[in-house]
Write an enzyme that holds these catalytic residues in place. Structure first.
Site, PDB file in Angstrom:
ATOM      1  N   ASP A  18      17.034 -24.262  -1.946  1.00  0.00           N
ATOM      2  CA  ASP A  18      16.859 -25.571  -1.339  1.00  0.00           C
ATOM      3  C   ASP A  18      15.591 -26.194  -1.932  1.00  0.00           C
ATOM      4  OD1 ASP A  18      17.157 -27.696   0.592  1.00  0.00           O
ATOM      5  OD2 ASP A  18      15.609 -26.709   1.788  1.00  0.00           O
ATOM      6  N   ASP A  20      13.519 -29.408  -0.405  1.00  0.00           N
ATOM      7  CA  ASP A  20      12.555 -29.810   0.624  1.00  0.00           C
ATOM      8  C   ASP A  20      12.312 -28.670   1.606  1.00  0.00           C
ATOM      9  OD1 ASP A  20      12.443 -32.446  -0.399  1.00  0.00           O
ATOM     10  OD2 ASP A  20      14.237 -32.999   0.729  1.00  0.00           O
ATOM     11  N   ASP A 185      15.265 -23.307   4.311  1.00  0.00           N
ATOM     12  CA  ASP A 185      14.414 -23.244   5.499  1.00  0.00           C
ATOM     13  C   ASP A 185      15.102 -23.732   6.769  1.00  0.00           C
ATOM     14  OD1 ASP A 185      14.400 -25.911   4.416  1.00  0.00           O
ATOM     15  OD2 ASP A 185      12.673 -26.383   5.687  1.00  0.00           O
TER      16      ASP A 185
END
Length: 232
Positions: A18, A20, A185
């Site tokens: 990922d 961001d 996240d």
């Protein structure tokens, strides 16, 4: 014993990251652009704790699901956000300490490393090129509204297909293999990976919250810990 059971993924050939909250800390620029969008559209600004949950998932899902806004109003906010963010916030994101080195080490070992993000693909490429990281990735995959590619599952599927990682997952002897692992996240990273039967490692330095802490998934509390999981 599977890689998911052991939390070790050194033998998994493809690492999906990922963007961001995983590779880069994009929060300040995103939050500033969100504040601008709400003011521009005359909508009450949600509390900081709520705005923080908007980092990562598709904004339309947050505007509609979290705030209960209609699709038309959500689209107005998205457009206002995107216009401001592209001009003022995109290039303010910086890599988390240790992530460029970990990515470089994985590539040097012969691993294939790619990005799978809900950010528009063109924006992700621009950001990573600005940080001097673009060349490290075999592919930078993101959303593309014109192509109908929206949501983490669609992005992951596109990355797998473009990298040729969607072939038979069994060895000639019938043993299941794990072609890729997703590193993110937020819960939507894991949900998108699960649609392709891929394991996920959730990192603790990003923008996850109560929901992410409650799920039973492998976790990396630091970049060093993530490196140990991915490299053995």
């Amino acid at each position: 014993m599977t890689a998911l059971a052991t939390g070790r993924f050194a033998d998994v050939p493809l690492v999906l990251l990922d963007l961001d909250g995983t590779i880069v800390d994009s929060g300040p620029g995103i939050l500033e652009a969100l504040s601008h969008a709400f003011a521009r559209c005359g909508e009450p600004l949600p509390p900081p704790a709520v705005l923080r949950t908007f980092i990562g998932p598709p904004l339309e899902d947050s505007f509609c699901g979290t705030l209960g806004l209609g699709r038309e109003r959500a689209e107005q906010l998205r457009i206002a956000y995107s216009a401001y963010y592209q001009q003022h916030g995109l290039l303010s994101a910086v890599p988390y300490p240790g992530m460029p080195e970990l990515i470089g080490a994985l590539v040097a070992e012969g691993r294939t490393v790619a990005v799978a993000t809900n950010k528009p693909e063109t924006s992700a490429r621009t950001l990573l090129a600005h940080q001097g990281l673009a060349e490290a990735f075999a592919l930078i995959g993101g959303t593309d509204r014109a192509a109908g590619r929206e949501g983490k599952a669609a992005v992951i599927g596109s990355v797998l297909e473009r990298l040729g990682a969607t072939a038979d997952r069994r060895t000639p002897s019938g043993i299941d293999v794990v072609p890729a692992v997703m590193i993110g996240d937020r819960l939507h990273d894991a949900e998108g990976a699960a649609e392709h039967a891929l394991p996920t490692v959730l990192v603790d330095w990003g923008y996850g919250g109560v929901v992410e802490r409650a799920v039973d998934l492998p976790r990396a509390h630091s970049v060093e810990a993530l490196g140990a999981m991915l490299r053995g």
